[in-house]
Write a protein that holds these residues in place. Structure first.
Motif, PDB file in Angstrom:
ATOM      1  N   GLY A   1      -7.756  -2.526   0.816  1.00 17.79           N
ATOM      2  CA  GLY A   1      -8.693  -1.918  -0.112  1.00 17.79           C
ATOM      3  C   GLY A   1      -9.177  -0.552   0.299  1.00 17.79           C
ATOM      4  O   GLY A   1      -9.823   0.125  -0.477  1.00 17.79           O
ATOM      5  N   HIS A   2      -8.926  -0.155   1.528  1.00 18.83           N
ATOM      6  CA  HIS A   2      -9.283   1.199   1.940  1.00 18.83           C
ATOM      7  C   HIS A   2      -8.026   2.052   1.889  1.00 18.83           C
ATOM      8  O   HIS A   2      -7.328   2.047   0.890  1.00 18.83           O
ATOM      9  CB  HIS A   2      -9.917   1.159   3.341  1.00 18.83           C
TER      10      HIS A   2
ATOM     11  N   LYS B   1      -6.848   8.642  -9.951  1.00 18.78           N
ATOM     12  CA  LYS B   1      -6.181   8.059 -11.115  1.00 18.78           C
ATOM     13  C   LYS B   1      -5.267   9.091 -11.749  1.00 18.78           C
ATOM     14  O   LYS B   1      -5.630  10.265 -11.844  1.00 18.78           O
ATOM     15  CB  LYS B   1      -7.212   7.616 -12.148  1.00 18.78           C
TER      16      LYS B   1
ATOM     17  N   TYR C   1      -0.015   1.502  -9.183  1.00 19.85           N
ATOM     18  CA  TYR C   1      -0.089   0.626 -10.345  1.00 19.85           C
ATOM     19  C   TYR C   1       1.320   0.396 -10.873  1.00 19.85           C
ATOM     20  O   TYR C   1       1.657  -0.704 -11.319  1.00 19.85           O
ATOM     21  CB  TYR C   1      -0.968   1.273 -11.412  1.00 19.85           C
TER      22      TYR C   1
ATOM     23  N   SER D   1      -1.014   5.902 -10.712  1.00 15.01           N
ATOM     24  CA  SER D   1      -2.037   5.442  -9.784  1.00 15.01           C
ATOM     25  C   SER D   1      -3.278   5.056 -10.578  1.00 15.01           C
ATOM     26  O   SER D   1      -3.688   5.764 -11.494  1.00 15.01           O
ATOM     27  CB  SER D   1      -2.376   6.553  -8.796  1.00 15.01           C
ATOM     28  N   ASP D   2      -3.849   3.908 -10.220  1.00 16.99           N
ATOM     29  CA  ASP D   2      -5.106   3.529 -10.871  1.00 16.99           C
ATOM     30  C   ASP D   2      -6.270   3.738  -9.918  1.00 16.99           C
ATOM     31  O   ASP D   2      -7.350   3.191 -10.105  1.00 16.99           O
ATOM     32  CB  ASP D   2      -5.046   2.083 -11.357  1.00 16.99           C
ATOM     33  N   GLY D   3      -6.038   4.493  -8.869  1.00 14.44           N
ATOM     34  CA  GLY D   3      -7.104   4.792  -7.933  1.00 14.44           C
ATOM     35  C   GLY D   3      -7.257   3.769  -6.836  1.00 14.44           C
ATOM     36  O   GLY D   3      -8.133   3.901  -5.996  1.00 14.44           O
ATOM     37  N   SER D   4      -6.429   2.744  -6.812  1.00 13.42           N
ATOM     38  CA  SER D   4      -6.540   1.732  -5.768  1.00 13.42           C
ATOM     39  C   SER D   4      -5.602   2.099  -4.610  1.00 13.42           C
ATOM     40  O   SER D   4      -4.987   3.152  -4.594  1.00 13.42           O
ATOM     41  CB  SER D   4      -6.175   0.354  -6.336  1.00 13.42           C
ATOM     42  N   ASP D   5      -5.511   1.206  -3.655  1.00 18.22           N
ATOM     43  CA  ASP D   5      -4.749   1.538  -2.458  1.00 18.22           C
ATOM     44  C   ASP D   5      -3.260   1.219  -2.616  1.00 18.22           C
ATOM     45  O   ASP D   5      -2.517   1.281  -1.662  1.00 18.22           O
ATOM     46  CB  ASP D   5      -5.326   0.817  -1.242  1.00 18.22           C
ATOM     47  N   ARG D   6      -2.847   0.796  -3.803  1.00 20.00           N
ATOM     48  CA  ARG D   6      -1.418   0.594  -4.031  1.00 20.00           C
ATOM     49  C   ARG D   6      -1.060   1.086  -5.426  1.00 20.00           C
ATOM     50  O   ARG D   6      -1.943   1.141  -6.294  1.00 20.00           O
ATOM     51  CB  ARG D   6      -1.031  -0.865  -3.810  1.00 20.00           C
TER      52      ARG D   6
ATOM     53  N   ARG E   1      -5.988   6.409  -1.097  1.00 23.58           N
ATOM     54  CA  ARG E   1      -6.219   6.095  -2.503  1.00 23.58           C
ATOM     55  C   ARG E   1      -6.142   7.373  -3.338  1.00 23.58           C
ATOM     56  O   ARG E   1      -7.129   8.104  -3.426  1.00 23.58           O
ATOM     57  CB  ARG E   1      -7.565   5.409  -2.683  1.00 23.58           C
TER      58      ARG E   1
ATOM     59  N   THR F   1       0.853  -1.197   0.000  1.00 22.58           N
ATOM     60  CA  THR F   1       0.000   0.000   0.000  1.00 22.58           C
ATOM     61  C   THR F   1       0.882   1.238   0.000  1.00 22.58           C
ATOM     62  O   THR F   1       2.069   1.172   0.312  1.00 22.58           O
ATOM     63  CB  THR F   1      -0.909   0.024   1.235  1.00 22.58           C
TER      64      THR F   1
END
Lengths: 357, 439
Positions: free
Chosen positions: B362-363, B369, B396, B389-394, B366, B62
């Motif tokens: 997952g939280h 993108k 890309y 960043s793809d908008g997730s918590d880690r 974040r 993360t």
């Protein structure tokens, strides 16, 4: 019979002195470098809690090295690999034989020189033995079958042979001035004074010769700034494949060379065992006046003077070793062939001119 | 496997393998040399012995957790590595950092930069045989690291600079310790200059050796002190000022010839400039915030260990030992991106939930993108992070522009035709750091 006994005692004492001084020179080196570098230095070795500023450290080191595995790499030439450190060690150890420790003394009606033996070619003998030490380096590099070691031994051979020339040339002026090559005569000759007050030491007769000899001799000891055969951060050195006591012998050889060079400097340029203005019957001050001393006291003073001079030059060499970076191979050769040797020749010329006046 | 050098080498030349295990190859790198006597005909540099898959690993951690991996890049100046990553993420987030935190970051960066330069020059001097200069510089580095350790709790793996600010406020004694470190470093720099600057042997080993032209340096992508030694005054701190560098008065020392000695000199002068910056930072730091009342991380740990688990603690059990009151000064206020103070996490439901939201899979943090590149001036040069960043918590994708990778790539060219012994100061002056080079 008594001659043999005397000779044996002399050998024993001289070699004992040499080795003990070598051991303690490692301690001096550690402590001196520590002082230079704001450290404390080795002080942990103790016997029953007695530390004495790490004075037992050399023995601890020796014990450690003796008990290490005697390792010969599988690809090495076993015989030569084993022989090399002993060759190095032997040739430097025998040089001490020609060093005069003091004036002749009379024991039981016989005159005994404080010197193991005193050949008429004493100076040449010392230089020759020092040169033969090269074989140890060449053998070690060759027998190790290691490219780093080979580079180291090639460097070492080239360096020592080049500086042998400079060393010899720097001494020729001195030999021209001194009456003999016999070490005891050289020292005895330096007993008088120049201009009534200056001791007749080689350094005052041959200042340039002294400077050249000092630099060349530093190179002969193979230590920083001339430690190219070792060059620990470049090629690790000709003893890369050695460990334990064999490596220890190489290291001791280095320290013994320091002592030999110091003894040579003292003997040739600083009057050996001569104390300024001290004759056999006491001090003859240059401002007139005489201070009579007992014969035994004079001998003791002279022996101590030689020791002090040797220790001073050991100290100086260690100081240099911990101050300077290392030269590069071509720079070393340039210094030897383009600076020291021409200056040596110039020194010979100048000496000849002065003497012929 | 036959290497390029083995295939090309003349049959009569000596092939020598310097490294990967060799006293001068600090870190692990392999330099294969084709030698004619002592002269280098050709060489081949092989990197990658310290490859740990840093970039790939980061894709599986993360945003918060991968910070510790950045410590291990350039282990001599971990704070700058932290800073580079954190500022890139902040750029993605559009996060504003409080001014005090910015000053602390500048201060820490400069402390790290000095220790980086000290280490590089110390190693270079030692490998030339000047052991005393080496130990002098190591002594100075100890004083700097004492100052760093006092505040961050660690000497090397600091993880001190966090997204949104810094982890803890400065230690109350920080100023005195830093001033002492600055004085000691000045002394050491002066001593070392006395030992080496005019030393004919050192000059002979470094002057006019491995000369780099400005054009060539730029084409290799050199940055940092090595580029500046060729005469190009490019410094990220000046070219794209970040934090408070535009408010500081410092010079960019440049060299003239681009040889080993210039690389040494530029680093020496940069240390002096960094010391100046540190002194300038101390003033606003003393001004902006009242004396920090937080408890130093090291003490917090010690205190926490002494207490029983059920004893109500006012101190946090981990390194966030600072009290809540000082948080606004050193951390951004945006609760989406910044951890709640530990006291809140233990005592209030909002704090606890905020804490969990940060660490639940997952939280957490974040960023929107997008992609961002941000560079800081590291010890070796432009240390840049490129993050997608793809908008997730880690992340890309995370890419590190390691300055010494570009510098070391010129090594083959610089040592060609020189002596074996020249490899050592040349390589030393490049300041190859395995962790950063191989990632």
């Amino acid at each position: 019979m008594s001659d043999v006994l005397t000779a044996l005692i002399k050998i024993f004492v001289a070699l004992g002195w040499f080795l003990v001084l070598t051991l303690y020179l490692t301690w001096v080196e550690r402590k001196e470098s520590a002082v230079l570098q704001d450290r404390i230095g080795a002080n942990r070795a103790s016997i029953f809690g007695l530390r004495l500023f790490g004075l037992f450290q050399p023995f601890a080191d020796a014990i450690k090295m003796i008990f290490k595995e005697d390792f010969v790499p599988a690809f090495a030439d076993k015989v030569l690999h084993t022989l090399a450190p002993f060759v190095s060690f032997f040739f430097v150890a025998v040089t001490i034989a020609a060093m005069p420790f003091g004036d002749d003394i009379v024991v039981g009606g016989k005159t005994v020189g404080l010197q193991v033996f005193d050949p008429s070619v004493g100076l040449l003998y010392v230089l020759a033995m020092l040169s033969l030490g090269i074989y140890g380096i060449i053998l070690s590099g060759w027998a190790s079958r290691n490219r780093f070691a080979l580079l180291g031994s090639a460097r070492g051979a080239a360096q020592l042979i080049s500086y042998e020339v400079a060393l010899g040339l720097s001494l020729i002026g001195l030999i021209m001035v001194f009456p003999s090559l016999r070490m005891s005569d050289i020292v005895r000759f330096q007993g008088g004074t120049i201009l009534g007050f200056l001791p007749r030491w080689g350094v005052f007769l041959q200042p340039l010769g002294f400077a050249l000899f000092f630099v060349a001799a530093l190179a002969e000891t193979k230590r920083v700034p001339f430690d190219l055969p070792e060059g620990e951060s470049e090629i690790i050195g000709f003893f890369a494949e050695y460990g334990g006591l064999k490596w220890g012998l190489f290291m001791m050889t280095d320290f013994m060379e320091i002592i030999v060079v110091s003894a040579l400097l003292a003997t040739l340029f600083f009057g050996g065992w001569q104390v300024p203005w001290l004759a056999a019957d006491g001090f003859h001050w240059p401002w007139g006046g005489h201070w009579a001393l007992a014969r035994w006291l004079v001998v003791v003073l002279q022996v101590l003077a030689f020791q002090a001079k040797v220790v001073f030059f050991c100290w100086l060499q260690i100081l240099i070793r911990w101050t300077y970076p290392r030269l590069r191979y071509d720079q070393l050769m340039d210094l030897g062939w383009k600076v020291l040797i021409p200056l040596g020749l110039l020194n010979i010329l100048a000496t000849g001119l002065v003497m012929s006046l | 496997m036959t290497t390029r050098l083995q295939a090309q080498a003349r049959p009569e030349s000596l092939l020598l393998n310097m490294g990967p295990s060799h006293p001068a190859m600090h870190g692990t790198i392999r330099i294969m040399l084709e030698l004619d006597g002592e002269r280098i005909l050709n060489s081949e540099v092989e990197v990658g012995y310290l490859h740990r898959g840093f970039e790939k690993t980061c894709e599986h951690r993360t945003w918060f957790n991968l910070l510790i991996y950045t410590d291990r890049l350039n282990y001599v100046s971990p704070l700058i590595n932290n800073l580079g990553y954190v500022m890139t993420v902040e750029k993605l987030l559009g996060l504003e950092v409080p001014e005090r935190a910015q000053w602390i970051r500048v201060l820490m960066s400069e402390l790290s930069r000095i220790s980086d330069h000290l280490t590089c020059l110390a190693a270079m001097a030692m490998e030339c045989g000047a052991f005393t200069a080496f130990l002098y510089k190591m002594k100075a580095r100890e004083f700097l690291w004492d100052a760093i350790e006092q505040t961050t709790g660690a000497r090397m793996t600091t993880s001190y600079i966090r997204i949104g600010g810094v982890r803890a406020d400065l230690h109350p004694d920080f100023e005195a310790v830093v001033r002492r470190a600055v004085d000691e470093t000045r002394k050491v720099v002066k001593d070392v200059r006395g030992l080496l600057d005019k030393n004919p042997i050192f000059l002979g080993r470094t002057r006019d050796i491995a000369v780099m032209t400005p054009d060539n340096a730029l084409s290799y992508g050199w940055t940092g002190p090595c580029l500046r030694s060729t005469g190009v005054a490019y410094d990220v701190r000046r070219a794209q000022p970040y934090l408070t560098y535009d408010r500081l008065d410092f010079e960019i020392p440049v060299g003239e010839r681009g040889d080993n000695f210039d690389r040494y000199l530029v680093r020496m002068s940069e240390m002096e400039q960094s010391l100046r910056i540190i002194e300038q930072c101390l003033k606003p730091l003393a001004r902006t915030v009242p004396a920090p009342s937080g408890i130093a991380p090291a003490e917090a740990i010690r205190e926490a260990r002494r207490r029983r688990p059920d004893d109500p603690v006012r101190l946090s059990p981990n390194l966030e030992g600072s009290e809540k009151a000082v948080y606004p000064g050193i951390m951004a206020g945006d609760k989406r991106y910044v951890l709640p103070p530990k006291e809140d996490a233990y005592t209030t439901i909002e704090g606890l939930i905020a804490h969990f939201k940060h660490f639940m899979a997952g939280h957490g943090l974040r960023p929107p993108k997008g992609e961002a590149y941000f560079a800081v001036e590291g010890g070796n040069g432009e240390l840049g992070y490129y993050i997608v960043s793809d908008g997730s918590d880690r992340p890309y994708r995370l890419h590190l522009r390691a300055p010494c990778f570009h510098i070391v790539s010129a090594l083959e060219e610089l040592i060609r035709g020189r002596y074996v012994a020249d490899v050592i100061p040349t390589f030393g002056s490049m300041n190859m750091i395995g962790g950063e080079l191989d990632r």
